[in-house]
Design an enzyme around this catalytic site. Structure first.
Site, PDB file in Angstrom:
ATOM      1  N   ASP A   1      -1.509   6.738   6.444  1.00 35.82           N
ATOM      2  CA  ASP A   1      -2.619   5.997   5.843  1.00 35.82           C
ATOM      3  C   ASP A   1      -3.024   4.915   6.839  1.00 35.82           C
ATOM      4  OD1 ASP A   1      -4.314   4.300   4.537  1.00 35.82           O
ATOM      5  OD2 ASP A   1      -2.915   3.761   2.923  1.00 35.82           O
TER       6      ASP A   1
ATOM      7  N   TRP B   1       0.814  -1.214   0.000  1.00 37.05           N
ATOM      8  CA  TRP B   1       0.000   0.000   0.000  1.00 37.05           C
ATOM      9  C   TRP B   1       0.844   1.258   0.000  1.00 37.05           C
ATOM     10  CZ3 TRP B   1      -4.328  -0.135  -2.191  1.00 37.05           C
ATOM     11  CH2 TRP B   1      -5.071  -1.323  -2.172  1.00 37.05           C
TER      12      TRP B   1
ATOM     13  N   LYS C   1     -12.750  -1.351   6.681  1.00 33.59           N
ATOM     14  CA  LYS C   1     -12.167  -2.341   7.593  1.00 33.59           C
ATOM     15  C   LYS C   1     -12.703  -2.102   9.006  1.00 33.59           C
ATOM     16  CE  LYS C   1      -8.496  -1.792   4.365  1.00 33.59           C
ATOM     17  NZ  LYS C   1      -8.726  -2.895   3.500  1.00 33.59           N
TER      18      LYS C   1
HETATM   19  N1  PMP Z   1      -4.302   1.783   2.024  1.00 32.79           N
HETATM   20  C1  PMP Z   1      -4.415   0.647   2.729  1.00 32.79           C
HETATM   21  C2  PMP Z   1      -3.523   0.445   3.912  1.00 32.79           C
HETATM   22  C3  PMP Z   1      -5.372  -0.304   2.368  1.00 32.79           C
HETATM   23  O1  PMP Z   1      -5.479  -1.433   3.058  1.00 32.79           O
HETATM   24  C4  PMP Z   1      -6.208  -0.056   1.252  1.00 32.79           C
HETATM   25  C5  PMP Z   1      -7.293  -1.010   0.820  1.00 32.79           C
HETATM   26  N2  PMP Z   1      -7.215  -2.287   1.195  1.00 32.79           N
HETATM   27  C6  PMP Z   1      -6.035   1.136   0.544  1.00 32.79           C
HETATM   28  C7  PMP Z   1      -5.083   2.038   0.957  1.00 32.79           C
HETATM   29  C8  PMP Z   1      -6.869   1.459  -0.662  1.00 32.79           C
HETATM   30  O2  PMP Z   1      -8.138   1.767  -0.247  1.00 32.79           O
HETATM   31  P1  PMP Z   1      -9.322   2.091  -1.261  1.00 32.79           P
HETATM   32  O3  PMP Z   1      -9.576   0.840  -2.020  1.00 32.79           O
HETATM   33  O4  PMP Z   1     -10.427   2.458  -0.338  1.00 32.79           O
HETATM   34  O5  PMP Z   1      -8.888   3.205  -2.118  1.00 32.79           O
END
Ligand code: PMP
Length: 360
Positions: A172, A102, A196
């Site tokens: 994040d 991520w 989550k």
């Molecule tokens: N950052 C993290 C730490 C995540 O776990 C996720 C999604 N699993 C995201 C960003 C991306 O999130 P989104 O799909 O809501 O854009």
């Protein structure tokens, strides 16, 4: 309906009590005769729901008054771009910690807008460790420092907040917000996709220190501008109203359960049980260094990887759902967010023991 335990990384299991309450209020929310989904976002009834949700989140995370809380769309991924746009403030470098899939994505998006200095980079070690702070290499003139406190795919979590001095720290927190107490004043911006620990997908919460507002350059969509959102109370356009309402129910549930400290105690207990079991076994293993293992996402592999598919299939039949690892890393992953009861972890461990007996 048969009972299952859902180990999905997100959208993830929500607390059973919250699901029941949402169901009870589904067609008549707070005596209005309407679903929260059907209310105008500008109506008194919805504004009351929205304000209560924000007040409860502020109470849970002890958010200081000089921080704005925004309820946005676009997921965490949109913030990957919005962060550099809003926070560069005329500078052209940002420091990033690349500690998993991520943060890797956050880096790629930021590189569209500025030079990225990787203050920490664990890609070469397949994202299984976090080096000691003495090895971090901050740049001299970074506009901000970005990190991902919990890497959802690799199962790596920071158990302390990095020290970034006077440089705004951006986190994040998509996959560990509300799982442990945090000191909000250490951060410039915290953002988290909801799906989550907060509620349904479609909502992203952004918590921003107010001195960081007002720097969005000209020429970009106003929906990326945190200042515009803050001025409009997150109602620059129609917000994700049902997700916002639902998040409010989750915040009330968290308060009823004893707040974030109580959640942390449960999360320590659940994750410790699972890691202890994995570490004691020769059949299962977890590749992450012990000091930075995630309490939320527990990846594990089998001594016989050819049995991965069978493991996931049999677990599914036993009511243990969504245990396959992310397609980019393989193996298995158990996501055990706030809503996962300890009984779910116990059921998983019992299944793992039994599977090992038959196949080990
Ligand atoms: N950052 C993290 C730490 C995540 O776990 C996720 C999604 N699993 C995201 C960003 C991306 O999130 P989104 O799909 O809501 O854009």
């Amino acid at each position: 309906m048969s009972r299952v335990y859902n180990f999905s990384a997100g959208p993830a299991a929500l607390p059973a009590e919250v699901m029941r309450r949402a169901q009870a209020e589904f067609r008549d929310c707070n005596g209005t005769g309407m679903s929260a989904m059907e209310m105008s976002h500008r109506s008194k009834a919805f504004i009351a729901i929205a304000e209560q949700a924000e007040a409860d989140l502020r109470e849970l995370l002890v958010i200081p008054a000089n921080y704005k809380v925004l309820f946005l769309q676009g997921g965490a991924t949109m913030q990957f771009g919005a962060i550099p746009l809003n926070l560069l403030r005329g500078k052209n470098t940002a420091d990033y910690f690349r500690t998993g899939a991520w943060s890797e994505k956050a880096v790629k998006e930021a590189q569209r807008f500025c030079a990225v200095n990787l203050a920490v980079d664990t890609q070469a070690g397949n994202y299984t460790d976090i080096p000691d702070a003495s090895e971090w290499k901050f740049s001299k003139d970074a506009a901000y420092v970005h990190y991902t406190p919990n890497e959802t795919i690799h199962g790596v979590e920071f158990h302390d907040v990095p020290e970034a001095g006077d440089i705004p720290l951006v986190a994040d927190m998509s996959s560990n917000i509300l799982s442990r107490p945090i000191e909000v004043s250490k951060f410039g911006v915290i953002y988290a996709g909801a799906q989550k620990n907060i509620g349904p997908a479609g909502l992203c919460v952004v918590i921003i220190r107010d001195d960081l507002l007002g720097y969005m350059p000209e020429g970009y969509p106003s929906l990326l501008d945190y200042t515009a959102h803050a001025k409009a109370g997150s109602m620059l356009n129609t917000p994700p109203t049902y997700a916002w309402y639902f998040a409010g129910l989750v915040f009330q549930w968290l308060k009823d359960e004893g707040g974030i400290a109580a959640m942390e105690a449960r999360n320590i207990q659940k994750s410790r049980k699972l890691y202890d079991f994995i570490d004691a076994s020769d059949f299962y293993s977890n590749p992450v260094a012990k000091h930075c293992r995630s309490r939320m996402n527990v990846p594990f592999t089998l001594a016989k990887p050819e049995l991965d598919k069978l493991f996931v299939e049999e677990a599914d039949k036993a009511g243990l759902k969504n245990l396959e690892g992310h397609r980019s890393v393989g193996g298995m992953r158990a996501s055990i967010y706030n809503a996962m009861p300890e009984a779910g972890v116990d059921a998983l461990i019992a299944f793992m023991q039994e599977f090992e007996k038959r196949h080990g």
